[in-house]
Design an enzyme around this catalytic site. Structure first.
Site, PDB file in Angstrom:
ATOM      1  N   LYS A  75      28.888 -39.409  38.705  1.00 54.86           N
ATOM      2  CA  LYS A  75      28.274 -40.392  38.968  1.00 54.86           C
ATOM      3  C   LYS A  75      27.795 -41.627  37.615  1.00 54.86           C
ATOM      4  O   LYS A  75      28.120 -42.747  37.688  1.00 54.86           O
ATOM      5  CB  LYS A  75      27.291 -40.644  40.057  1.00 54.86           C
ATOM      6  CG  LYS A  75      27.625 -40.042  41.213  1.00 54.86           C
ATOM      7  CD  LYS A  75      28.801 -41.078  42.001  1.00 54.86           C
ATOM      8  CE  LYS A  75      27.906 -42.115  42.405  1.00 54.86           C
ATOM      9  NZ  LYS A  75      28.898 -43.181  43.240  1.00 54.86           N
ATOM     10  N   TYR A 119      27.725 -33.705  40.176  1.00 54.10           N
ATOM     11  CA  TYR A 119      27.536 -34.928  40.860  1.00 54.10           C
ATOM     12  C   TYR A 119      27.207 -36.095  40.131  1.00 54.10           C
ATOM     13  O   TYR A 119      27.510 -37.199  39.838  1.00 54.10           O
ATOM     14  CB  TYR A 119      26.844 -35.047  42.416  1.00 54.10           C
ATOM     15  CG  TYR A 119      26.385 -36.184  43.162  1.00 54.10           C
ATOM     16  CD1 TYR A 119      27.475 -36.760  43.468  1.00 54.10           C
ATOM     17  CD2 TYR A 119      25.097 -36.701  42.829  1.00 54.10           C
ATOM     18  CE1 TYR A 119      27.152 -38.194  44.375  1.00 54.10           C
ATOM     19  CE2 TYR A 119      24.948 -38.010  43.571  1.00 54.10           C
ATOM     20  CZ  TYR A 119      25.957 -38.767  44.021  1.00 54.10           C
ATOM     21  OH  TYR A 119      25.537 -39.921  44.650  1.00 54.10           O
TER      22      TYR A 119
END
Length: 333
Positions: A138, A134
């Site tokens: 990102k 994640y």
């Protein structure tokens, strides 16, 4: 302004869309399921679908991009397709449609290698150092977004830190579920100093960024309540607000981080859908300090939080229908 909000079915995206509607903007929401935002036009779709994205951005003047795959575990390819390629797709379609301004909603984890953070600002996003799929994806997406900034297509990034509030499934419900099942240890006695962001404050900061693009385009800012507390105190406040016993079992942080890394790999390898009891990222969040200097953020956005941490905990108690929880949550131990 005609504003498109992606990911408005989530806690933060929904509040951002509601705030924009209250301010009088013409709002369209775009996500895989209904947003439930009164006064907004609701479009269903995914950022992985080029045709759906192209249709969603038509007529928009500004975009707040929150849609993302957020999870402790999962296949790396899924994170990449939604978080990186989804952002690339949105930026490409938005520029072609004549959109003028984009607020990319990021995360402080894009610049966090797992070490303690005490009073830093928005350090550069670094996919190579970020921990977990994640955070890594990102970081890649934020770099893409800021690289797209230009005089006619202004892009800024806002990194809200640990957003929570009534109805939150990412932090609050996870904390309560783990606490009820005695699966929420206090790492290093819960002493790590951590700052968080009440959802109303995160939403107002993101909307402020859209209005202050002259000041923040081409750069990232970290947003928090500016009230760092020991993580054990914060967890206890959340539990009290819902009438759940606070965690008391102590585990060394180094042990949890090692175990979390192993469990995370086993969960992903086995393709299990339920959350693992611990991951490396979760262990780092529970055992290392992470709080940020907010002076530059507040100056650039001309913004200050409107809901204190204690008031947020009191509201959480009201949400769970626990008068004693609300009263206790409004007082620090």
């Amino acid at each position: 302004m005609r504003v498109l909000v992606t990911g408005a079915s989530g806690l933060l995206g929904r509040e951002v869309a509601r705030l924009l509607v209250r301010q009088g903007h013409a709002v369209t929401t775009f996500q895989r399921r209904a947003s439930g935002v009164d006064g907004a036009a609701d479009l269903r779709g995914s950022v992985t679908d080029e045709d759906a994205v192209r249709a969603a951005v038509q007529g928009a003047e500004g975009i707040v991009h929150l849609a993302a795959k957020v999870s402790f575990t999962g296949r790396a390819a899924e994170f990449h397709e939604v978080n990186v390629e989804g952002t690339r797709r949105l930026l490409r379609c938005a520029r072609a449609a004549g959109v003028r301004e984009v607020v990319f909603v990021s995360s402080p984890s894009v610049a966090n290698s797992g070490a303690a953070i005490a009073g830093l600002g928005a350090e550069p996003a670094d996919p190579q150092r970020a921990h977990g799929d994640y955070s890594r994806t990102k970081a890649e997406a934020e770099l893409l977004a800021l690289a797209a900034d230009s005089p006619g297509f202004r892009v800024g990034a806002v990194r809200p830190h640990i957003v929570w509030g009534p109805g939150d499934t990412q932090l609050v419900e996870r904390v309560l579920h783990r606490a009820r099942h005695h699966r929420l240890p206090l790492l290093d006695a819960g002493a790590a100093l951590v700052d968080t962001t009440y959802v109303d404050n995160a939403a107002s900061a993101i909307v402020a960024a859209l209005h202050r693009m002259d000041h923040i385009h081409g750069r990232a800012v970290v947003v928090t309540n500016g009230e760092p507390r020991p993580i054990g105190e914060l967890l206890a406040g959340i539990c009290r607000a819902a009438g759940v016993p606070a965690p008391s079992r102590a585990v060394p942080g180094s042990v949890a981080r090692t175990a979390g890394a192993v469990v995370e790999k086993l969960w992903t390898w086995a393709g299990r859908k339920e959350e693992p009891p611990m991951t490396r990222f979760l262990a780092e969040q529970l055992s290392t300090a992470h709080w940020y200097d907010q002076r530059e953020t507040r100056a650039l956005l001309d913004w200050t939080p409107s809901v204190s941490l204690d008031e947020g905990l009191a509201r959480l108690g009201e949400h769970y229908g626990s008068p004693s929880g609300a009263a206790d949550a409004s007082r620090r131990p």
